[in-house]
Enzyme design. Sequence first.
Site, PDB file in Angstrom:
ATOM      1  N   ARG A 127      22.331 -12.044  25.712  1.00  0.00           N
ATOM      2  CA  ARG A 127      22.103 -11.418  27.216  1.00  0.00           C
ATOM      3  C   ARG A 127      22.593 -12.198  28.142  1.00  0.00           C
ATOM      4  O   ARG A 127      21.886 -12.880  29.075  1.00  0.00           O
ATOM      5  CB  ARG A 127      20.416 -11.262  27.163  1.00  0.00           C
ATOM      6  CG  ARG A 127      19.798 -10.446  25.924  1.00  0.00           C
ATOM      7  CD  ARG A 127      20.169  -9.128  25.894  1.00  0.00           C
ATOM      8  NE  ARG A 127      19.576  -8.123  26.964  1.00  0.00           N
ATOM      9  CZ  ARG A 127      18.501  -7.494  26.525  1.00  0.00           C
ATOM     10  NH1 ARG A 127      17.634  -7.881  25.689  1.00  0.00           N
ATOM     11  NH2 ARG A 127      18.082  -6.680  27.272  1.00  0.00           N
ATOM     12  N   ASP A 135      25.889  -4.828  27.132  1.00  0.00           N
ATOM     13  CA  ASP A 135      24.438  -5.021  26.627  1.00  0.00           C
ATOM     14  C   ASP A 135      23.653  -3.772  26.693  1.00  0.00           C
ATOM     15  O   ASP A 135      23.292  -2.931  27.464  1.00  0.00           O
ATOM     16  CB  ASP A 135      23.851  -5.815  27.944  1.00  0.00           C
ATOM     17  CG  ASP A 135      22.414  -6.074  27.643  1.00  0.00           C
ATOM     18  OD1 ASP A 135      21.971  -5.647  26.698  1.00  0.00           O
ATOM     19  OD2 ASP A 135      21.837  -6.729  28.338  1.00  0.00           O
ATOM     20  N   SER A 138      20.028  -3.247  27.086  1.00  0.00           N
ATOM     21  CA  SER A 138      19.662  -2.994  28.618  1.00  0.00           C
ATOM     22  C   SER A 138      19.947  -1.566  29.066  1.00  0.00           C
ATOM     23  O   SER A 138      19.081  -0.927  29.594  1.00  0.00           O
ATOM     24  CB  SER A 138      20.320  -4.139  29.499  1.00  0.00           C
ATOM     25  OG  SER A 138      19.748  -5.601  29.458  1.00  0.00           O
ATOM     26  N   TYR A 233      13.790 -14.657  26.395  1.00  0.00           N
ATOM     27  CA  TYR A 233      13.032 -13.589  25.749  1.00  0.00           C
ATOM     28  C   TYR A 233      11.397 -14.056  25.546  1.00  0.00           C
ATOM     29  O   TYR A 233      11.312 -15.432  25.809  1.00  0.00           O
ATOM     30  CB  TYR A 233      13.595 -13.457  24.202  1.00  0.00           C
ATOM     31  CG  TYR A 233      14.643 -12.453  24.175  1.00  0.00           C
ATOM     32  CD1 TYR A 233      14.474 -11.074  24.283  1.00  0.00           C
ATOM     33  CD2 TYR A 233      15.988 -12.883  23.791  1.00  0.00           C
ATOM     34  CE1 TYR A 233      15.705 -10.222  24.209  1.00  0.00           C
ATOM     35  CE2 TYR A 233      17.007 -12.072  23.731  1.00  0.00           C
ATOM     36  CZ  TYR A 233      16.882 -10.696  23.948  1.00  0.00           C
ATOM     37  OH  TYR A 233      17.863  -9.828  23.834  1.00  0.00           O
TER      38      TYR A 233
HETATM   39  P1  NAD Z   1      11.948  -7.025  25.458  1.00  0.00           P
HETATM   40  O1  NAD Z   1      12.276  -5.644  25.241  1.00  0.00           O
HETATM   41  O2  NAD Z   1      12.165  -7.848  24.377  1.00  0.00           O
HETATM   42  O3  NAD Z   1      10.485  -7.103  26.123  1.00  0.00           O
HETATM   43  C1  NAD Z   1       9.962  -6.467  26.993  1.00  0.00           C
HETATM   44  C2  NAD Z   1       9.030  -7.211  27.567  1.00  0.00           C
HETATM   45  O4  NAD Z   1       7.870  -7.458  26.952  1.00  0.00           O
HETATM   46  C3  NAD Z   1       9.648  -8.820  28.133  1.00  0.00           C
HETATM   47  O5  NAD Z   1       9.635  -8.688  29.566  1.00  0.00           O
HETATM   48  C4  NAD Z   1       8.516  -9.502  27.626  1.00  0.00           C
HETATM   49  O6  NAD Z   1       8.353 -10.806  28.240  1.00  0.00           O
HETATM   50  C5  NAD Z   1       7.370  -8.745  27.328  1.00  0.00           C
HETATM   51  N1  NAD Z   1       6.264  -9.377  26.502  1.00  0.00           N
HETATM   52  C6  NAD Z   1       6.440  -9.759  25.047  1.00  0.00           C
HETATM   53  N2  NAD Z   1       5.326 -10.239  24.768  1.00  0.00           N
HETATM   54  C7  NAD Z   1       4.300  -9.628  25.729  1.00  0.00           C
HETATM   55  C8  NAD Z   1       2.803  -9.595  25.715  1.00  0.00           C
HETATM   56  N3  NAD Z   1       2.248 -10.413  24.608  1.00  0.00           N
HETATM   57  N4  NAD Z   1       2.212  -9.566  26.825  1.00  0.00           N
HETATM   58  C9  NAD Z   1       2.961  -9.002  27.922  1.00  0.00           C
HETATM   59  N5  NAD Z   1       4.367  -8.686  27.908  1.00  0.00           N
HETATM   60  C10 NAD Z   1       4.966  -9.254  26.701  1.00  0.00           C
HETATM   61  O7  NAD Z   1      12.815  -7.582  26.821  1.00  0.00           O
HETATM   62  P2  NAD Z   1      14.093  -7.141  27.504  1.00  0.00           P
HETATM   63  O8  NAD Z   1      13.832  -6.171  28.258  1.00  0.00           O
HETATM   64  O9  NAD Z   1      15.041  -6.907  26.352  1.00  0.00           O
HETATM   65  O10 NAD Z   1      14.331  -8.319  28.195  1.00  0.00           O
HETATM   66  C11 NAD Z   1      14.252  -9.809  27.563  1.00  0.00           C
HETATM   67  C12 NAD Z   1      15.048 -10.907  28.310  1.00  0.00           C
HETATM   68  O11 NAD Z   1      16.421 -10.582  28.533  1.00  0.00           O
HETATM   69  C13 NAD Z   1      14.413 -10.908  29.894  1.00  0.00           C
HETATM   70  O12 NAD Z   1      14.392 -12.497  30.173  1.00  0.00           O
HETATM   71  C14 NAD Z   1      15.487 -10.205  30.631  1.00  0.00           C
HETATM   72  O13 NAD Z   1      15.494 -10.565  31.864  1.00  0.00           O
HETATM   73  C15 NAD Z   1      16.624 -10.855  30.026  1.00  0.00           C
HETATM   74  N6  NAD Z   1      17.866 -10.033  30.237  1.00  0.00           N
HETATM   75  C16 NAD Z   1      19.133 -10.786  30.594  1.00  0.00           C
HETATM   76  C17 NAD Z   1      20.250  -9.920  30.799  1.00  0.00           C
HETATM   77  C18 NAD Z   1      21.396 -10.669  31.263  1.00  0.00           C
HETATM   78  O14 NAD Z   1      21.454 -11.830  31.848  1.00  0.00           O
HETATM   79  N7  NAD Z   1      22.528 -10.241  31.415  1.00  0.00           N
HETATM   80  C19 NAD Z   1      20.594  -8.803  30.703  1.00  0.00           C
HETATM   81  C20 NAD Z   1      19.201  -8.205  30.070  1.00  0.00           C
HETATM   82  C21 NAD Z   1      17.943  -8.724  29.924  1.00  0.00           C
END
Ligand code: NAD
Length: 386
Positions: A127, A135, A138, A233
């Site tokens: 990510r 990605d 996303s 994450y």
């Molecule tokens: P994900 O699908 O793995 O999880 C969804 C959300 O659930 C996350 O925000 C996580 O913190 C939350 N979560 C997990 N356990 C929880 C709990 N017990 N209670 C409440 N919430 C909980 O996450 P994602 O959407 O794939 O994103 C993961 C990370 O990757 C994030 O930090 C996102 O900003 C980052 N990201 C970065 C890039 C980039 O830099 N290019 C792109 C996409 C995502």
Amino acid sequence: MKIAVAKEIEVCERRVALIPDIVARLVKQGLEVLVETGAGDRAFFSDAAYEAAGATIIADTARVWGEADVVLKVSPPQERSDGSSEVELLREGSVLISFLNPLGNPAVAQKLAERKVSALSMEMIPRSTRAQSMDALSSQASISGYKAVLIGAAALPKYFPMLTTAAGTIAPAKVFVMGAGVAGLQAIATARRLGAIVEAFDIRPAVKEEVLSLGAKFVEVKLDEETATAGGYAREISEDSRRRTQELVAAHIKTADVVITTAQVPGKKAPLLVTEEMVMGMKTGSVIVDIAAEQGGNCACTEPGKDIIKHGVTIIGPINLPSSVPVHASQLYSKNLTSLLQLIIKNNAIQIDFGDDIINDACITHAGEIRNSRVKEALQTVVGAG
Ligand code: NAD
């Protein structure tokens, strides 16, 4: 160099790996594109459109897979109705790029390694800023967040927006989004556009600013442990933290009309956020859309793939939401795939350079080996449990 677009055989998969516009670009680049007959049908991309884009349409599945240097897919390879498997269709030494769910189903990785295929898993793309155009987690999660809100709005026996009419004033719906990652943030934005009052919760405090910038209120919980990995994450939290978060969110769930749950921890079962007791405390007629249903669900009452009514609450556990928006899901996924493809094709030949961090993370099997330590660990856990 032949690139193949296989027809998806997973029953609920309507997406296609490449759309005709992207095929045209690859053909222009000098690549030969083979498309299995009907591959785009369920996403409304006809064979004629692929042909016009310069692809060769082939009805014989074995030929499409067997002739290709690179096979592109959406769903992980699986067993076919005639008893054979998609992995067996791949030529030794060829490349497969697809969602492969290697942490959830590491047995597929083992089969791909045995077949001596270089498999690139779209889930394992880092990510990072450089990998943003590849990605697919996303691009597809964003669709899930959007669609979850529409499903919730359609199931709610109320309006979403505030309305002032001659017959009286309607109060806006209250939406509570749990998990503010990519899907959750898109859910917040969509619910706000429909006029709801939105609250959101996540264990990662870093998301607070993003939630506020979308016009939602952030429900904050202070935990005595690190809740995010270095990669951004979420981590699996302790039993004590889980209890504290549940106590905090219970009050917000009680007043919500629609609860959208999106929380996930990579490689683990989805965390339980909404207990049956919390469902019992909700308003009659309210709705839960649990988009973590496929990973075990965030709500104790969720039945994956089903809409049920329990304790007066409609609980929806959708499976593969991106597939329900197949045109744009395929468009975005095509772009993700071709961006990755550009990294491994140099001078019309495949070059898998493990010095590139994106390739190194995404390539889970190569030259007969599983080469990702997390996938190896997941496989050992499965073998140990079996
Ligand atoms: P994900 O699908 O793995 O999880 C969804 C959300 O659930 C996350 O925000 C996580 O913190 C939350 N979560 C997990 N356990 C929880 C709990 N017990 N209670 C409440 N919430 C909980 O996450 P994602 O959407 O794939 O994103 C993961 C990370 O990757 C994030 O930090 C996102 O900003 C980052 N990201 C970065 C890039 C980039 O830099 N290019 C792109 C996409 C995502």
